[in-house]
Scaffold this active site. Sequence first.
Site, PDB file in Angstrom:
ATOM      1  CE  LYS A 184      -4.290   0.778   0.700  1.00  0.00           C
ATOM      2  NZ  LYS A 184      -5.618  -0.519   0.205  1.00  0.00           N
TER       3      LYS A 184
HETATM    4  N1  GLU Z   1      -7.385  -0.345  -2.689  1.00  0.00           N
HETATM    5  C1  GLU Z   1      -8.313  -1.938  -2.798  1.00  0.00           C
HETATM    6  C2  GLU Z   1      -8.317  -2.372  -1.401  1.00  0.00           C
HETATM    7  O1  GLU Z   1      -7.799  -1.912  -0.553  1.00  0.00           O
HETATM    8  C3  GLU Z   1      -7.870  -2.741  -4.047  1.00  0.00           C
HETATM    9  C4  GLU Z   1      -6.515  -2.929  -3.842  1.00  0.00           C
HETATM   10  C5  GLU Z   1      -6.042  -3.516  -5.611  1.00  0.00           C
HETATM   11  O2  GLU Z   1      -7.231  -3.605  -6.045  1.00  0.00           O
HETATM   12  O3  GLU Z   1      -4.785  -3.792  -5.799  1.00  0.00           O
HETATM   13  O4  GLU Z   1      -9.006  -3.425  -1.777  1.00  0.00           O
END
Ligand code: GLU
Length: 516
Positions: A184
Amino acid sequence: MASEETFMRAPAPTPKRTIYTEAMEIFNFAADLIGLDKRVRLELEEPDYEHIFYVTAKLKDRLVPLLPEEAKSFADLPVTQVRNPDGLERLANGNLILNGRALLGSDVAIRHGHLRLPDGHVYQLVPGESQRFKAYRVQHNQARGPYKGGLRYHREVSLDLFKALAAEMTWKTAIAEVPFGGGKGGIQLDPREYGREELEAITLRFMYRLKSLIGPNIDIPAPDVGTNPEIMALLYRQFSDGERERHNLRGIVTGKDVRIGGSEGRGKATGQGVAFCIEDYYADRGESVKGKTFVLQGFGNVGSHAAIILGNMGARLLAVNDADGTIFNGDGIDVNALAAYVADPKNLKRSVIGFPGAQRIEKKDLWDVQADILVPAALGGEITADVAERLKVKLIAEGANGPTTPEADRVLQKRGIELIPDIIANAGGVTVSYYEWIQNKRMERWSEAEVDQRLERAMKRNYRIIRDISRNQPRKTEMHDSRPYCIGRTVDSRCAAMILALKRIEAHYLLEGFSQ
Ligand code: GLU
């Protein structure tokens, strides 16, 4: 001879409580319960890599409105007639960005750096300067595949937060059974305070720095709070620009627009996944979503799609809030009309406030609305113990990441409020991100029906395994097999989800061993 005190161990310092330590409480609890291999535990307890870096960009000239008292001294300032209004971009905070030659050819009347626009307001002309932004990418774990997770553009981000969110992605990808790990990152800024071209410049520079850390088989970003398919398009362009095998790099980000290699169904995927879980929760009890009522916190990508889909399933939305306030309608809010209201370009804040089909209530009163379901779909840490004491719902389906504090969890358990935890409830997004990544690799295009069908099966299959772990009900059906995961006792649903994640991750370490 050393005195006796020399050998006395100093009392362990109480570790500081942070977002990360809070998020890891459930990890520690589940790891103890299943006797997670000690070395695997050490591997998972901290991220593989924590990157912090800085991004600079040149901002544009902007016009900042004065407060009424400040504007008094400019009472006789004549109005500047703007010849090229297309060059003025209004932001949610009232500022105007001067794109291109916005004021060229206009009769500009400037006094001490101020001018009056035809809207009557006096603005201060602030010349565009360069600015530096703090950026992050935490790569938590890659035992099961490349790091995967979103990029967040938000004012309140920190290394601590991104560590928690990256770890959560590691659990989520394991639960969704997609061959990824967890990551992230993002930038510390409020995207509503910058113009389109500024955000483009910041995003391109962000990828310029990020490029050496990521790749379609290394670490794959996606949208999160404050980012969207347009930002993904820019990231893709900056990563692949000038590369000889540019088209093999499409999988560098997911959540792209369908016209440039995104997947059908990705935009709504997280909300769709939340709805599939809720549907299965009721199906298991011999009930249906039809006729149920729900309350929603947040009307962004996750919340709005969840609301539309639950609405199509026959549920009624009673109240919804966002950063600006809460709206309520006991007869049910028309979700499609609300989505159109929020998406209207005239609604600069993209807020639900002012929607004619509902009444405004106090922001905090959202928690007192009586309904069957609550879907938190905003930021983390919103459901505190106090909130949990107040809630008048029977089920919480966590669309957001980490919306419930550990104390609140205990209150919910005590009060018998059921929970579909985030790492299964909102796993629909990353699941369809995986479908997008496969389609990019294979140069394929799947239909929306195919994506939805696969997503439904994946969500329900894994949610059923989690329910079985929670009830200690090992079994094999045509759809799922929970026998390898049940632990011989019942556990709460958040713990059950974590057990499923840890067992799947642990298998990789135990079967592959550790490289030296
Ligand atoms: N930001 C989204 C989550 O927290 C999607 C992450 C992604 O698709 O890689 O799951």
